[in-house]
Motif scaffolding. Structure first.
Motif, short mmCIF file in Angstrom:
data_model
loop_
_atom_site.label_atom_id
_atom_site.label_comp_id
_atom_site.label_asym_id
_atom_site.label_seq_id
_atom_site.Cartn_x
_atom_site.Cartn_y
_atom_site.Cartn_z
N THR A 299 1.96 13.48 5.46
CA THR A 299 2.50 12.49 4.53
C THR A 299 3.32 13.23 3.48
N ILE A 300 4.43 12.64 3.07
CA ILE A 300 5.25 13.26 2.03
C ILE A 300 4.58 13.04 0.67
N GLY A 301 4.36 14.13 -0.05
CA GLY A 301 3.73 14.05 -1.37
C GLY A 301 4.71 14.35 -2.48
N THR A 302 4.19 14.80 -3.60
CA THR A 302 5.08 15.24 -4.69
C THR A 302 5.77 16.53 -4.24
N PRO A 303 6.87 16.93 -4.89
CA PRO A 303 7.53 18.18 -4.49
C PRO A 303 6.56 19.36 -4.50
N VAL B 218 13.16 9.28 -4.11
CA VAL B 218 12.69 10.66 -4.28
C VAL B 218 11.91 11.07 -3.03
N LEU B 219 11.02 10.19 -2.57
CA LEU B 219 10.20 10.51 -1.40
C LEU B 219 11.04 10.63 -0.13
N ALA B 220 12.06 9.76 -0.01
CA ALA B 220 12.94 9.84 1.17
C ALA B 220 13.69 11.18 1.17
N ALA B 221 14.14 11.60 -0.01
CA ALA B 221 14.84 12.89 -0.10
C ALA B 221 13.88 14.05 0.22
N GLU B 222 12.65 13.95 -0.28
CA GLU B 222 11.64 14.98 0.01
C GLU B 222 11.32 15.02 1.51
N ARG B 223 11.25 13.84 2.12
CA ARG B 223 11.00 13.77 3.57
C ARG B 223 12.07 14.56 4.32
N ASP B 224 13.32 14.37 3.90
CA ASP B 224 14.40 15.07 4.60
C ASP B 224 14.31 16.58 4.34
N SER C 141 0.80 -1.23 0.00
CA SER C 141 0.00 0.00 0.00
C SER C 141 0.83 1.28 0.00
N LYS C 142 2.05 1.22 0.47
CA LYS C 142 2.79 2.47 0.71
C LYS C 142 3.85 2.67 -0.39
N ALA C 143 5.05 2.16 -0.18
CA ALA C 143 6.11 2.37 -1.17
C ALA C 143 5.68 1.85 -2.54
N PHE C 144 4.95 0.77 -2.58
CA PHE C 144 4.57 0.12 -3.83
C PHE C 144 3.46 0.84 -4.59
N ALA C 145 2.91 1.89 -4.02
CA ALA C 145 1.86 2.67 -4.70
C ALA C 145 0.69 1.80 -5.12
N ARG D 181 0.44 -9.35 -8.93
CA ARG D 181 1.57 -9.96 -9.65
C ARG D 181 2.06 -9.00 -10.74
N ALA D 182 1.11 -8.34 -11.40
CA ALA D 182 1.51 -7.36 -12.43
C ALA D 182 2.29 -6.22 -11.77
N ALA D 183 1.81 -5.74 -10.62
CA ALA D 183 2.51 -4.64 -9.93
C ALA D 183 3.92 -5.07 -9.52
N LEU D 184 4.06 -6.31 -9.11
CA LEU D 184 5.38 -6.80 -8.70
C LEU D 184 6.34 -6.86 -9.89
N ARG D 185 5.81 -7.10 -11.07
CA ARG D 185 6.67 -7.12 -12.27
C ARG D 185 7.27 -5.74 -12.54
N HIS D 186 6.63 -4.71 -12.00
CA HIS D 186 7.10 -3.34 -12.23
C HIS D 186 7.75 -2.76 -10.96
N ALA D 187 8.17 -3.64 -10.07
CA ALA D 187 8.67 -3.19 -8.76
C ALA D 187 9.79 -2.16 -8.91
N ASP D 188 10.72 -2.42 -9.82
CA ASP D 188 11.88 -1.51 -9.90
C ASP D 188 11.44 -0.09 -10.27
N ALA D 189 10.52 -0.01 -11.24
CA ALA D 189 10.06 1.32 -11.67
C ALA D 189 9.31 2.00 -10.52
N THR D 190 8.41 1.26 -9.87
CA THR D 190 7.60 1.86 -8.80
C THR D 190 8.50 2.32 -7.66
N LEU D 191 9.42 1.45 -7.30
CA LEU D 191 10.24 1.77 -6.13
C LEU D 191 11.27 2.86 -6.42
#
Ligand code: PMP
Length: 372
Positions: free
Chosen positions: A350-354, A289-295, A233-237, A274-284
């Motif tokens: 919650t950290i959103g888009t810039p 970006v979000l960790a940098a925005e959080r900081d 639900s979170k990092a995986f969008a 399963r489809a979302a997991l196939r795109h894990a690298d792109a999603t993650l």
């Protein structure tokens, strides 16, 4: 005789322990900037949407049949993902999946909690832990955190020995405060806890992005008591897809079969996940970006004079307000929905888009000068 429309909640023969309670849920308001439920702000990319649509079309041809009750293919994919993500070798037997990690936690409470049993959690933490405990008639035992919201490991070990809970919840990173627990500290808690320890890692990918390892690294040594709960639900969008999972000893997965509803994960949910997991690298890719925005958000809040709690997750707890409820309204009136989590003097964003973060920071800076 009473018409259905005239029946009130109080008229029903409700379980005594549910009387007077309110359901969990953040307000779902139609506001321009919504930073209140810790979702990933980036929608799925078109390739992922197309892949999910194709997978669901294929799955739809079999909708007259029940889904794979054991969700084996999905669990294999989850095991491959989690092994890659954490560096811990996990197989299909270590993984279990359900409709969001809330359902995972509920199944764990149904299995290891229940009437006459206790679940201990370090508060403040995820408010569903006590609610799920109540729903399964497990007595929830709140144990305090330090004033800075970290866990005092010495004190916690003593409390665990003293209270001997059947279940111990450790949320890492903790929602709503943001800190994660170091594996060596967690190991001490697991050693002291007589029952099962559920590490709720809903936000783990954000912490892993900054070098904080998952509790799955302890499964090799503490597998008899440890369960690691995670979510897409979170990092995986994938909050709308409702897919949570756990990693544990295969015997724990076997135990959960005693309480899970048959066919609980629909064909469409399994295919989409399963489809979302196939795109894990792109999603993650968005996690860094979000960790940098959080900081950045933390630093700017700090510069504006707020007291900011260090966060390893995709949200930040900040304050202090004379009246957190009034401050929450102040943000809302200016078009920014954040969360009043019930901690005096503090609010969670919650950290959103810039762009969303800029909008939030603008309001936060304006409000900093007012007496809230
Ligand atoms: N654990 C924690 C700590 C959470 O913050 C949440 C979501 N708010 C969940 C579990 C449940 O998430 P989901 O059911 O969407 O997996």
């Amino acid at each position: 005789m009473t018409a259905a429309a005239d029946v009130r909640l109080d008229d029903l023969p409700l379980r005594a322990d549910l009387r007077g309670k309110s359901p969990y849920g953040a307000p779902q308001l139609d506001v321009e900037v919504r930073l209140n439920t810790n979702e990933n702000p980036y929608p799925p990319p078109p390739e992922l949407v197309a892949d999910i649509a194709a997978a669901c079309e294929e799955a739809a041809r079999e909708l007259h049949r029940y889904p794979d009750r054991d969700a084996v293919a999905l669990r294999e994919d989850l095991a491959a993902y989690l092994s890659r993500q954490t560096g811990v070798e996990l197989g299909v037997g270590n993984l279990w999946a359900a409709n969001g990690s809330n359902e995972i936690l509920q199944q764990l409470l149904q299995t290891f909690g229940g009437p006459g049993r206790t679940a201990l959690g370090f508060v403040p933490s995820y408010s569903m832990h006590p609610i799920l405990s109540a729903g399964t008639q497990t007595e929830f035992v709140p144990a305090p955190r330090r004033d800075d919201f970290s866990i005092d490991v010495e004190a916690a070990v003593a409390t665990l020995r003293d209270r001997a809970p059947d279940i111990t919840f450790v949320t890492s990173p903790n929602n709503p405060t943001g800190q994660s627990i170091a594996p060596e500290d967690l190991a001490r808690l697991v050693d002291a806890a007589p029952g099962m320890v559920i590490v709720d890692e809903a936000y783990a990918e954000f912490a892993e992005a900054t070098g904080r390892p998952s509790a799955t690294t302890l499964l090799a040594t503490h597998g008899h008591k440890l369960v690691v709960s995670r979510t897409m639900s979170k990092a995986f969008a994938f909050a709308g897809g409702r897919l949570g999972y756990l990693a544990a000893a295969p015997a724990v997965v076997d135990a959960l079969q005693l309480v899970r509803l048959p066919y609980h994960l629909s064909v469409l949910a399994q295919a989409s996940a399963r489809a979302a997991l196939r795109h894990a690298d792109a999603t993650l890719g968005s996690v860094a970006v979000l960790a940098a925005e959080r900081d950045r958000v933390s630093a700017e809040l700090d510069a504006a004079g707020y007291d900011v709690v260090h966060s390893d997750a995709n949200f930040v707890l900040f304050g202090r307000f004379a009246d957190a409820g009034r401050a929450w309204k102040g943000f809302l009136e200016r078009g920014v929905l954040i969360r009043d989590v019930g901690i005096p003097e503090r609010l969670r964003v919650t950290i959103g888009t810039p762009e969303e973060n800029d909008a939030f920071l603008q309001v936060a800076t304006d409000l900093a000068t007012k007496e809230l």
